[in-house]
Design an enzyme around this catalytic site. Structure first.
Site, short mmCIF file in Angstrom:
data_model
loop_
_atom_site.label_atom_id
_atom_site.label_comp_id
_atom_site.label_asym_id
_atom_site.label_seq_id
_atom_site.Cartn_x
_atom_site.Cartn_y
_atom_site.Cartn_z
N PHE A 11 0.82 -1.22 0.00
CA PHE A 11 0.00 0.00 0.00
C PHE A 11 0.85 1.28 0.00
CE2 PHE A 11 -1.80 2.82 3.49
CZ PHE A 11 -2.39 3.73 2.61
N ASN A 32 8.21 -9.35 -2.40
CA ASN A 32 7.99 -10.79 -2.61
C ASN A 32 6.50 -11.12 -2.65
OD1 ASN A 32 7.35 -10.44 0.04
ND2 ASN A 32 8.50 -12.19 0.81
N LEU A 75 10.70 -0.34 3.43
CA LEU A 75 9.32 -0.49 3.89
C LEU A 75 8.95 -1.95 4.16
CD1 LEU A 75 9.30 2.35 2.51
CD2 LEU A 75 7.10 1.78 1.54
N ASN A 101 20.22 -7.01 6.08
CA ASN A 101 20.64 -7.16 4.67
C ASN A 101 20.58 -5.83 3.93
OD1 ASN A 101 21.21 -9.87 4.84
ND2 ASN A 101 19.17 -10.54 4.19
N TYR A 147 5.76 -7.85 15.73
CA TYR A 147 5.78 -6.60 14.97
C TYR A 147 6.36 -5.46 15.79
CZ TYR A 147 4.17 -2.93 11.80
OH TYR A 147 4.11 -1.86 10.94
#
Ligand code: UDP
Length: 310
Positions: A11, A32, A75, A101, A147
């Protein structure tokens, strides 16, 4: 200007890629499709746009390693409660291994990098509004911890790359955001309520609807992120980006019903565990550092979002 957007098919990512392309940047989108859809990319075609399908917890592919990016917007992460709770371990891996990464890539390439943290780092706050000094009230082993603790670990990683390697880091804490290109099945209050109202179904309110949130329209968020990324000052943040207009979830439902003219009824059910009771940003730091404040009111933003879902 070459810009990499991780999670660019989601989004916020799609809206950001669209805006960066409109400003003349060359944009590479990495995703992905864990929670996003390939269909979102249809609006992003063109010579300046490139897509790379990749899961950030795996070593980066050659096309990204050789990308020579000036800026990276990081993001990538499942962000709505049903999505990030689908596989808690995966969410933690994206938040730590994925962040590591991408930070290594930024270090190698000398790219500026913006990290999208979240108001969830404040947990169920004891103070309101929340400013960046507030350290939060998070349940470290609760169902939302993959999260909120994941993002807190991410903030620590980004800050330490700033301290240790002098990397050009920017950390934003994004408060609830809505707008076009949200997924119908995202499971968030705004998308659920609009879709339910448009289909004349019951509006599903969790708890008694007195919990509050502060909802910002996507364009305001993008403006804040881009201003911060391009600020000359080597200030890493974190900086809150959100709309301080706080409302209850019941008020949000009533507003959606009135704007859609729906005949829907409110249907109350149990409040999910650790669901924060209040949330409202103090945005003085964003105003002070890069002269940002939101411009789009709730009704105006909801109307545009309803139009998208219609
Ligand atoms: N919520 C609700 N009905 C829904 C979806 C969410 O009442 O269909 C509530 C949810 O429990 C929370 C608030 O609305 O209190 C905002 O939820 P959302 O998932 O949009 O964002 P977050 O919880 O991450 O702030």
């Amino acid at each position: 200007m070459k810009i990499l957007v991780t999670g660019g098919a989601g989004f916020v990512g799609v809206n950001l890629c669209k805006r960066l392309l409109s400003e003349g940047a060359k944009v590479t989108c990495l995703d992905n499709f864990y929670t996003s859809s390939e269909k979102n990319l249809e609006i992003l075609r063109g010579d300046s746009f490139e897509f790379v399908k990749h899961d950030l917890i795996d070593p980066l592919p050659e096309s990204i390693l050789s990308g020579e990016f000036d800026q990276i917007y990081h993001l990538a992460c499942p962000a709505s409660p049903p999505h990030y709770q689908k596989d808690h371990i995966y969410t933690l891996k994206v938040n730590f291994i994925g962040a590591l990464n991408i930070l290594e890539l930024a270090k190698e390439q000398g790219a500026k990098i913006l990290y999208t943290s979240t108001s969830e780092v404040y947990g169920d706050p004891e103070v309101s509004p929340q400013n960046e000094e507030y350290r939060g009230s998070v349940n470290p082993h609760g169902i939302r911890s993959c999260y909120d603790e994941g993002k807190r670990a991410g903030e620590s990683l980004f800050m330490n790359y700033f301290r240790q390697y002098d990397l050009g880091v920017r950390i934003v804490r994004i408060f609830n955001t809505y707008g076009p290109y949200m997924d119908r099945d995202d499971g968030r209050a705004v998308s659920n309520f609009i879709v339910q109202a448009l289909e004349s179904k019951d509006i599903t309110i969790y708890g008694d609807g007195t919990q509050t949130r502060s909802f910002q329209y996507i364009d305001d968020l993008l403006e804040g992120m881009i201003r911060f990324m391009n600020s000359e000052d080597n200030f890493p943040g974190p900086v809150n980006i959100g709309n301080p207009h706080e409302i209850t979830i019941k008020e949000l439902a009533d507003t959606v019903i009135s704007l859609t003219g729906a005949k829907s009824q409110l249907k109350f059910s149990e409040l999910p565990k650790d669901d924060p009771l209040q949330r409202r940003p103090d945005i003085s730091l964003a105003k002070d550092k890069f002269d940002w404040e939101p411009k789009v009111g709730l009704e105006e933003g909801l109307k545009k979002t309803i139009e998208y879902f219609t």
